[in-house]
Scaffold this active site. Structure first.
Site, short mmCIF file in Angstrom:
data_model
loop_
_atom_site.label_atom_id
_atom_site.label_comp_id
_atom_site.label_asym_id
_atom_site.label_seq_id
_atom_site.Cartn_x
_atom_site.Cartn_y
_atom_site.Cartn_z
N LYS A 297 -10.82 -11.42 -15.79
CA LYS A 297 -11.18 -11.86 -17.11
C LYS A 297 -10.47 -12.94 -17.88
CE LYS A 297 -12.66 -9.30 -20.93
NZ LYS A 297 -13.48 -8.12 -21.17
N CYS B 284 5.62 -5.94 1.38
CA CYS B 284 5.77 -4.44 1.21
C CYS B 284 5.24 -3.87 2.47
CB CYS B 284 5.13 -3.96 -0.15
SG CYS B 284 6.12 -2.24 -0.24
N TYR B 285 4.08 -2.85 2.11
CA TYR B 285 3.63 -2.28 3.31
C TYR B 285 3.43 -3.39 4.20
CZ TYR B 285 0.31 0.34 6.44
OH TYR B 285 -0.34 0.95 7.35
N SER C 204 -21.50 -12.32 -23.02
CA SER C 204 -21.84 -13.73 -23.84
C SER C 204 -21.57 -14.72 -22.55
CB SER C 204 -20.87 -13.90 -24.85
OG SER C 204 -20.96 -12.96 -25.70
N GLU D 159 4.40 -10.75 -6.42
CA GLU D 159 3.27 -10.73 -7.71
C GLU D 159 3.77 -10.33 -9.09
OE1 GLU D 159 3.38 -8.99 -5.13
OE2 GLU D 159 2.40 -7.02 -5.35
N GLY E 251 -19.96 -9.11 -26.63
CA GLY E 251 -18.54 -8.97 -25.97
C GLY E 251 -18.38 -10.20 -25.19
N VAL E 252 -17.25 -10.55 -24.54
CA VAL E 252 -16.99 -11.54 -23.92
C VAL E 252 -17.82 -11.94 -22.47
CG1 VAL E 252 -14.81 -13.09 -22.97
CG2 VAL E 252 -14.47 -11.55 -24.55
N ASP E 253 -17.96 -10.69 -21.82
CA ASP E 253 -18.64 -10.86 -20.52
C ASP E 253 -19.88 -11.15 -20.51
OD1 ASP E 253 -15.75 -10.30 -19.86
OD2 ASP E 253 -16.45 -8.10 -19.52
N GLY F 1 0.99 -1.18 -0.08
CA GLY F 1 0.04 -0.02 -0.01
C GLY F 1 1.09 1.25 -0.11
N HIS G 217 7.82 -7.06 -4.35
CA HIS G 217 6.75 -7.54 -4.79
C HIS G 217 6.86 -8.81 -5.74
CE1 HIS G 217 4.44 -4.21 -3.74
NE2 HIS G 217 5.53 -3.41 -3.79
#
Ligand code: XMP
Length: 517
Positions: free
Chosen positions: A373, A88-89, A236, A178, A232-234, A61, A176
């Site tokens: 996504k 980190c934080y 659908s 990630e 669109g993908v979402d 953060g 980090h």
């Protein structure tokens, strides 16, 4: 609220302290096959324990632990026996809370940094070389770890770049893990999940389908469900999933505003109407939209007209259907996280995308609200949606209207559709479809002089736009191979009537945007 461990998945919770990379932490954990949710750092400890997580991650953060209002957690969390990884934080917070020393630094350690691994017997870092690369982004640093912790790595500006108290299963990393710039980062995350938290890895996006079908079925009961399908993908994937759950009680409305790409309307009808046999109301409103757009050159006016008209058409169709109780929306997990709180389960119709009649109160069905996504795409594949829908590029709601500069006409739409289909086909043929974020043609309003077959021509130009991006917030022009550009160019001038010139847009975003209007 979220997916509870009673549904069977092992759960890891990320307590969000506001860092920019936090969504990435959750994604990396899910990529490792462990279900993960991000919750505010202020989530009461009782609620955290109720969810029965296997482990906790305290995220990074922007705050200093000494700044007023800096994120804090209940100290009892360290006592509850759950493994905790502070990043980190999150590590500074842990160090501070447990009696270590955090100090403000003169400088800032930012970017790829050498990490010196000190304790090679530490679970997170065991077997790593003495020096590895990691991504740092911190001002404050830990000068002394809390009692009981051993320092497991250091860097130039972080004497405690990693620390652990294996007995209490408390771990911290200043860097980090990630982000991709920490090459061994995913390995570190996996070790935390599997060796420290004891997870087995029972999550996959597809294992989630059955649960969501069941949940949607329970939510909807005997009610009737509506979905505005955009292709669109979402929307659908959400529609296909809800269809599995409630079958005929779902009706999808697909409004063709006449501003779609070549073959797009047919494909949506084919997929949903024929392949999946969904109740599909297909509305060809192209003439209506073209009429409203005639002669309008201002981009914002065009957008407004399209948005307004879309709602009108959808509203008319919804009214014809009679009583509907639920509305399917393709809300994704990043939207849920970004909104910070639970989005309201019941909304007034005029607040939603479809813009239904004012007196209609619809409850939302959002089967994808726990997915990222890329997971939605996997679910789409699993549900049997065609690749062309599952891997569809982002496409603006106002469609080709924002890629025809100036007034839209049927003639210009036809030119643009043909050119766009060539751009798409050639980039996909070159195997670059997944690498390039968006690729399309733009039709400017200017004409230029050319020569063809010995004759002077005065015709339109086509602009090729192809960009790489991670999230569309920033983008760079794609370094397409010359041969691909050459093929696109020669095919467009040869095959598309009224075009005699092709140019390539080499502007990043910012300062340009991805779309031209
Ligand atoms: P820009 O042009 O702002 O686009 O760099 C960023 C991303 O958003 C898409 N886009 C839109 N999507 N309605 C949408 O649903 C819109 O009006 C719209 N305008 C841009 C664009 O395609 C890109 O992915």
């Amino acid at each position: 609220m979220g997916i509870d461990s009673k549904q069977g998945y092992e759960l890891v919770l990320v307590l969000d302290c506001g860092g920019r990379y936090n969504q990435l932490i959750a994604r990396r954990i899910r990529e490792a096959g462990v279900y993960c949710e991000m919750v505010p750092y202020s989530t009461p400890i009782k609620e955290i324990l109720r969810r029965k997580p296997r482990g906790i991650i305290l995220s990074g953060g922007p705050a200093s632990i000494y700044s007023p209002g800096a994120p804090r957690i209940a100290p009892e969390l360290y006592e509850c026996g759950l493994p905790i990884l502070g990043i980190c934080y999150g590590m500074q917070l842990m160090a501070h809370d447990l009696g270590g020393k955090v100090e403000g630094a003169e400088g800032h350690e930012y970017g790829q940094t050498d990490l010196e691994v000190i304790a090679t017997d530490d679970v997170l870092l065991a077997g790593f070389p003495e020096k590895i690369q990691c991504w740092m982004s911190h001002g404050d640093y830990i000068s002394a770890p809390p009692t009981g912790f051993k320092v497991t790595a250091r860097s130039a500006l972080a004497p405690v770049a990693a620390m652990s108290d294996a007995g209490r299963r408390l771990y911290g990393v200043q860097f980090h893990p990630e982000v991709n710039h920490t090459p061994r980062g995913q390995e570190i995350i996996r070790r935390f999940l599997f060796q420290i938290c004891g997870c087995r890895g029972d999550w996959s996006a597809s294992s989630f389908i059955e649960d969501q079908i069941k949940a949607s079925r329970e939510q909807v009961g005997e009610g009737r469900v509506l979905c505005a399908l955009s292709g669109g993908v979402d929307s659908s994937v959400a529609a296909a999933l809800v269809h599995r759950a409630v079958g005929d009680r779902l009706t999808c409305v697909f409004v063709n505003h006449g501003l779609l790409r070549q073959g797009e309307a047919e494909q949506v009808r084919e997929t949903f109407g024929k392949l999946l046999q969904v109740n599909l109301v297909y509305v060809d409103a192209s003439q209506r939209f073209l009429g409203k757009l005639a002669g309008i050159a201002d981009p914002e006016k065009k957008r407004k007209i399209i948005g307004h008209e879309f709602i009108r058409v959808f509203e008319e169709e919804a009214k014809k259907l009679g009583k509907v109780d639920y509305l399917v929306q393709g809300t994704l997990y990043p939207d849920v996280i970004e909104s910070g709180t639970e989005t309201a389960a019941v909304i007034k119709s005029h607040h939603n995308v479809g813009g239904l009649p004012e007196d209609m109160e619809l409850e939302l069905v959002e089967p994808l609200r726990f997915l990222f996504k890329d997971e939605v795409r996997l679910v789409g594949e699993e549900l049997g949606l065609p690749e062309a829908i599952v891997w569809r590029q982002p496409f603006p709601g106002p469609g080709l209207a924002v890629r025809i500069l100036g007034p839209v006409s049927a003639d210009k739409l036809e030119i643009l559709r043909q050119a766009d289909a060539i751009v798409t086909a050639e980039i996909e043929r070159a195997g670059l479809g997944r690498e390039v974020w968006q690729y399309f043609a733009v039709l400017p309003s200017m004409k230029s002089v050319g020569v063809m077959g010995g004759e002077r021509t005065y015709a339109y130009s086509i602009i090729i736009r192809a960009v790489t991006s991670e999230d569309a917030m920033t983008a760079d022009w794609a370094r397409l191979p010359y041969e691909v550009l050459q093929r696109i160019s020669s095919r467009i001038v040869n095959e598309v009537r009224q075009v005699n010139r092709v140019v390539y847009d080499i502007t990043p975003k910012p300062p340009a945007t991805i779309e031209w209007e």
